[in-house]
Design a protein around this motif. Structure first.
Motif, PDB file in Angstrom:
ATOM      1  N   ARG A  61       0.845  -1.189   0.000  1.00 32.01           N
ATOM      2  CA  ARG A  61       0.000   0.000   0.000  1.00 32.01           C
ATOM      3  C   ARG A  61       0.881   1.241   0.000  1.00 32.01           C
ATOM      4  NH1 ARG A  61      -4.889  -0.167   4.223  1.00 32.01           N
ATOM      5  NH2 ARG A  61      -5.873  -1.247   2.491  1.00 32.01           N
ATOM      6  N   LEU A  62       0.374   2.309  -0.609  1.00 34.75           N
ATOM      7  CA  LEU A  62       1.043   3.604  -0.589  1.00 34.75           C
ATOM      8  C   LEU A  62       0.193   4.545   0.255  1.00 34.75           C
ATOM      9  CD1 LEU A  62       3.311   5.490  -1.704  1.00 34.75           C
ATOM     10  CD2 LEU A  62       1.669   6.129  -3.487  1.00 34.75           C
ATOM     11  N   TYR A  63       0.761   5.051   1.355  1.00 31.72           N
ATOM     12  CA  TYR A  63       0.064   6.001   2.218  1.00 31.72           C
ATOM     13  C   TYR A  63       0.455   7.419   1.820  1.00 31.72           C
ATOM     14  CZ  TYR A  63      -1.362   2.201   5.281  1.00 31.72           C
ATOM     15  OH  TYR A  63      -1.938   1.064   5.772  1.00 31.72           O
ATOM     16  N   GLU A  77       4.446   7.032   1.997  1.00 24.29           N
ATOM     17  CA  GLU A  77       5.046   5.899   2.697  1.00 24.29           C
ATOM     18  C   GLU A  77       4.584   4.626   2.009  1.00 24.29           C
ATOM     19  OE1 GLU A  77       5.431   5.515   7.231  1.00 24.29           O
ATOM     20  OE2 GLU A  77       3.655   4.321   6.708  1.00 24.29           O
ATOM     21  N   ARG A  78       5.536   3.850   1.514  1.00 21.26           N
ATOM     22  CA  ARG A  78       5.198   2.581   0.885  1.00 21.26           C
ATOM     23  C   ARG A  78       5.452   1.457   1.870  1.00 21.26           C
ATOM     24  NH1 ARG A  78       7.195  -0.469  -4.575  1.00 21.26           N
ATOM     25  NH2 ARG A  78       5.823  -2.250  -4.221  1.00 21.26           N
ATOM     26  N   VAL A  79       4.450   0.597   2.033  1.00 20.74           N
ATOM     27  CA  VAL A  79       4.582  -0.561   2.911  1.00 20.74           C
ATOM     28  C   VAL A  79       4.317  -1.826   2.095  1.00 20.74           C
ATOM     29  CG1 VAL A  79       3.908   0.730   4.983  1.00 20.74           C
ATOM     30  CG2 VAL A  79       2.175  -0.506   3.694  1.00 20.74           C
ATOM     31  N   ARG A  88      10.015   5.832   2.835  1.00 18.57           N
ATOM     32  CA  ARG A  88       9.189   7.003   3.166  1.00 18.57           C
ATOM     33  C   ARG A  88       9.820   8.190   2.453  1.00 18.57           C
ATOM     34  NH1 ARG A  88       9.269   6.919   8.670  1.00 18.57           N
ATOM     35  NH2 ARG A  88       7.438   5.581   8.673  1.00 18.57           N
ATOM     36  N   TYR A  89       8.997   8.979   1.786  1.00 17.64           N
ATOM     37  CA  TYR A  89       9.487  10.135   1.035  1.00 17.64           C
ATOM     38  C   TYR A  89       8.658  11.357   1.432  1.00 17.64           C
ATOM     39  CZ  TYR A  89      10.839  13.239  -2.705  1.00 17.64           C
ATOM     40  OH  TYR A  89      11.311  14.326  -3.388  1.00 17.64           O
TER      41      TYR A  89
END
Length: 145
Positions: A61-63, A77-79, A88-89
């Motif tokens: 998922r991309l938050y 934030e990619r998890v 995290r960018y």
């Protein structure tokens, strides 16, 4: 009965081709270099939180997090599928005083690139690589009102 083993092999082969989720390898160095979150909590008022479920080929998922009434920048934030942070960018804000404008954010993924459009005092368009979480480009434009 001769067809049962062939059918099982065929089903297994198809599941490997179509059902496989690719994992993203994360090195120890990448984990240590993940910046601290700008938004430790999301309340929906001062901090908005959104997410995009990534396809089965990407997994996870991309938050997306940002402040809707302030020059907060945008955090991505990619998890992975287990919820482990891959990267995290943070899209840097402009430095405008709090509550000077509404902050709207749109995020789009295309060709393994994430395009973030952050509209506030000015419009920031930033492109980030989906696999690595590194900046590809950034531009700042006057906001059309």
């Amino acid at each position: 009965m001769k067809f049962l083993p062939i059918a099982l092999i065929l089903l297994f082969s198809l599941s490997m081709v179509f059902g496989e989720e690719k994992s993203v390898d994360v090195t120890e160095t990448q984990i240590k270099s993940i910046p601290k979150s700008w938004f430790p909590s999301v309340d929906g008022i001062f901090t908005k939180g959104e997410f995009i479920d990534l396809s089965t080929t990407q997994g996870g998922r991309l938050y997306i997090r940002y402040g809707p009434i302030s020059d907060s920048g945008v955090e991505l934030e990619r998890v992975d599928g287990a919820g482990k942070v891959i990267w995290r960018y943070q899209v840097a804000p402009l430095g405008v005083s709090h509550s000077k404008y509404n902050h709207r954010v749109w995020t789009r993924i295309e060709d393994k690139k994430i395009q973030v459009t952050s509209i506030g005092a000015k419009t920031i368009i930033e492109t980030i690589d989906l696999d690595t979480g590194t900046k590809v480009s950034r531009s700042i434009h006057e906001t059309q009102r």
